[in-house]
Design an enzyme around this catalytic site. Structure first.
Site, short mmCIF file in Angstrom:
data_model
loop_
_atom_site.label_atom_id
_atom_site.label_comp_id
_atom_site.label_asym_id
_atom_site.label_seq_id
_atom_site.Cartn_x
_atom_site.Cartn_y
_atom_site.Cartn_z
CG ASP A 273 -24.52 -10.19 8.85
OD1 ASP A 273 -24.40 -10.97 9.82
OD2 ASP A 273 -25.35 -9.27 8.84
CE1 TYR A 274 -25.61 -17.04 12.68
CE2 TYR A 274 -26.53 -18.02 10.70
CZ TYR A 274 -26.22 -18.09 12.05
OH TYR A 274 -26.53 -19.22 12.76
#
Ligand code: BGC
Length: 749
Positions: A273-274
């Site tokens: 994820d980010y």
């Protein structure tokens, strides 16, 4: 036929392997690591991509893909850099958060799940893929399948609620809708199931929080939707931010390799994820080099935004902290994804200007979105049949959410063009404005606290706060209410009150809106509460005082019309909750498939000393899982079972006759639950095992049958072995998880 398909798939795999082998032979170590990099691109301005920082990296072969860039023109420009300037001309993969539609926006996933209609769910993903691919996108960070039982967590809005079975059906339908049968077609896109895993179980419902649960609960209650997506052939998986068993998912080898690849046979690629890798520094896993090395060795293939892999893995390789095999494996999986998408054949496959002009936000797509939105609404109360409204007289439409288009699409609508959304006021006027006089006033702001309102109106979704004194805003509303025959109160949450980083410690409608509702009720006019929300709310007071409540979630770009369709009875509501609504926040987490405990409260009792209950609230939810009303009534016969005692692989048929005993046609979701009365480990009081959504004309009856086999009785036991155990079972069928007809059967091995 099956044999031919298998052979075809095999020969395609052989071709793909040969292609990727040949390409990888030419790649330098840096170029391989470059494929693992998914940097943040910011908003690239058309015509300037070539001079950006990103352009330099792309030309050097240090970028594998980019995400959230919108438009064919921009994507083409960037792709050109990769295929013309980089040494090996490897195309980029372009991703986006196409979560519930592209420009045609469907209901937020929590709302969509309440349709319990897998054809519609799949259709919504198909249309989203069609539009996104027409605009240059070939990869979506969806579906989000995190089971969530804590409405404080704002991201409950992005998933399909609390149940593993329903969640798994939806996961499959979404993957199928996005990917179709052939990923290389220019109108299908690769799906990425997220957030693997258990992200929805954050402690105290606070986003990014720690999760900690038994492996039994993981396997039985939280893992199934991820696994269902893998079984449906999802092309990629996103690791979650949270830790599991004390190791962040991003560095959790057991999770990413042992479970995902070895147990479930996943063959695609895993993206973080980010800044998921960088965040492991704060988790306390080590510095960026350590975090990146652990991520890669755990099974991460692509690093979103943080560039930890790009910048530290070469050093880690020299120091023996990562293996060349791990780099090669990750690089291969990303190249394979690009191959499957047909990007090597034509890097501009998804960049057809003509499609972009003709296939996005079309009238046909919007019509489907309007229908799907109407199917997602849940009628929570309708005393005295206040609804549907008559198409005559005067309506006072009141509330901070009555006339705001930007809030209609809902959280995570990255590609939406807010100017194209329809507010409830506009929707009502366009649908019934010629027959009904519609008066409108705001009535109150979203909240008295302007700073809270700012936080709840980010990403261009401001409710344009009214600066007049609250009493003046309210009086204006009471005045028009007094002139009306019926009041429609559009209240609840703004769309950014749920979604990422939007956890709440109170799950009530903000106080000022409650005051407004109380003032409207005082006029003595009938009040219909049109509830906007991205999570279950505590609505005890509203339930006790308002005649009708229609929960519309955030219905997407066409919500304004869809709400009008349902309010005026052109569409009969049929949504059923995919998540329990508590009476108050103190009951959370509350979910229908809980365990019985050693001291269960007797059925029908409010309180018994030394039993499992509360002093100050009953154990009952306000609205149970599976609940939702219709403008007609459905009655259920007793349940019939084909046999009371079964053996081995026999199958059981359980059926009920459902009758539409009201005066209009309607849809009903008939739900099958099973309780396993005795087990080697304790079993839930009931579990959803099937459902059928049926149409019934007024007065019509249908017999609904479910076929049950031992497969439906299986669960992960103490040793995490997936099997069923002989014994007594209760078979239940009903229109929600509380009101069921039941029969007991015995099933021997
Ligand atoms: C979210 C993901 C999303 C990603 C990319 C993250 O903050 O957790 O769900 O896909 O950003 O936008």
């Amino acid at each position: 036929m099956l044999v031919t398909t298998q052979l075809n798939a095999q020969s395609q795999d052989t071709k793909m392997k040969a292609f990727v082998d040949a390409l990888m032979k030419k790649m330098t170590l840096e170029e391989k690591i470059g494929q693992l990099n998914l940097p943040g691109s910011g908003d690239i301005v058309t015509g300037q991509a070539g001079n950006s920082d990103i352009a330099k990296k792309i030309s050097e072969g240090k970028v594998g893909g980019l995400f959230n860039i919108k438009s064919v023109a921009k994507i083409k420009e960037v792709q050109k850099l990769a295929v013309e300037r980089s040494r090996l001309k490897i195309p980029l993969i372009f991703g986006m958060d196409v979560i519930h539609g592209y420009e045609t926006v469907f209901p937020i996933p929590l709302g969509l799940s309440c349709s319990w209609d897998m054809n519609l769910v799949e259709r919504s993903a198909r249309i989203a893929a069609q539009e996104a691919s027409a605009d240059g996108i070939c990869w979506t960070f969806s579906p989000m399948v995190d089971i969530a039982r804590d409405p404080r967590w704002g991201r409950i809005a992005e998933g399909s609620g609390e149940d593993a079975y329903l969640g798994s059906q939806i996961a499959k339908a979404m993957v199928k809708g996005y990917q179709g049968n052939d990923l290389s077609r220019n109108n299908t896109i690769m799906s990425c199931v997220k957030h693997y895993a258990l992200y929805g179980a954050a402690e105290a419902g606070r986003d990014y929080g720690t999760t900690d649960m038994s492996h039994q609960r993981m396997y039985n209650e939280y893992f199934p939707p991820y696994k269902a997506a893998v079984d449906a052939g999802v092309g990629s998986v996103m690791a979650s931010f949270n830790e599991i068993d004390g190791v962040p998912a991003t560095a959790n080898r057991w999770l990413l390799t042992d479970v995902l690849r070895k147990q479930w046979g996943f063959k695609g690629f895993v993206v973080t994820d980010y800044t998921g890798i960088n965040e492991m520094i704060d988790h306390g896993i080590g510095d960026l080099q350590m975090a990146s090395a652990r991520a890669l060795m755990a099974g991460i293939d692509m690093d979103m935004v943080g560039e930890g892999i790009l910048n530290t893995v070469p050093k880690s390789l020299k120091e023996g902290k990562v293996t060349l095999k791990a780099i090669d494996d990750a690089c291969r999986r990303i190249l394979e994804a690009k191959y499957k998408l047909g990007l090597f054949e034509d890097p501009y496959r998804y960049c057809d200007e003509n499609r972009a002009k003709t296939e996005i936000f079309t009238m046909a797509n919007r019509t489907e979105a309007r229908n799907i939105a109407a199917q997602s609404f849940v009628l929570l109360k309708n005393q005295g049949n206040v609804l549907p409204l008559k198409k005559s007289g005067t309506i006072a439409l009141i509330g901070p959410l009555a006339d705001n288009k930007e809030n209609m699409p809902g959280t995570w609508s990255v590609a939406a063009n807010f100017a194209n959304a329809t507010s409830l006021l506009t929707g009502l006027k366009e649908v019934v404005g010629s027959q009904v006089k519609i008066l409108h006033a705001r009535g109150s702001n979203l909240d008295t606290d302007s700073l809270f309102e700012e936080r709840a109106g980010m990403f261009g979704k401001s409710l344009r706060r009214d600066s007049r004194p609250a009493s003046v805003i309210m009086q204006e509303a009471i005045d028009i209410a007094n002139q009306s025959d019926v009041i429609v109160a559009a209240l609840g949450e703004s769309s950014e009150m749920s979604g990422e980083s939007s956890s709440r410690s109170s799950i009530e409608i903000p106080a000022i809106q409650k005051e407004l509702l109380a003032a409207l009720l005082k006029t003595g006019k009938p009040v219909v509460l049109v509830l906007f929300t991205g999570r279950p709310l505590a609505l005890k007071w509203e339930h006790e005082n308002t005649a009708a409540i229609l929960n519309v979630w955030f219905g997407g770009s066409e919500a304004g019309y869809a709400i009008a369709d349902v309010l005026f009875g052109d569409t009969n509501p049929s949504g059923k909750l995919s998540t329990t609504f508590p009476q108050n926040i103190g009951q959370v987490p509350i979910f229908y498939n809980h365990k019985n405990t050693g001291r269960p409260l007797e059925a029908g009792k409010w309180f018994q000393k030394f039993r499992s209950n509360y002093l100050d609230v009953s154990n009952e939810p306000l609205y149970p899982f599976g609940y939702g009303l219709s403008y007609t009534n459905f009655t259920y016969s007793d349940i019939k079972v084909s046999s009371k005692s079964l053996k081995g692989n026999q199958s059981l048929t359980a059926s009920v006759t459902v009758t539409n005993s009201g005066t209009r046609a309607g849809k009903e979701v008939v739900q099958l639950y099973i309780r396993d009365l005795v087990g080697s480990v304790t079993r839930p009081v009931k579990e959803l095992k099937g459902f059928q959504k049926i149409d019934l004309k007024a007065g019509e009856s249908k017999t609904v049958s479910f076929t049950i086999t031992p497969e439906d009785l299986k669960f992960y036991n103490y040793d995490l072995k997936y099997d069923w155990e002989a014994g007594d079972f209760v078979i239940m069928i009903g229109g929600n998880s509380r009101d069921v007809k039941s029969a007991n059967v015995n099933w021997a091995k």
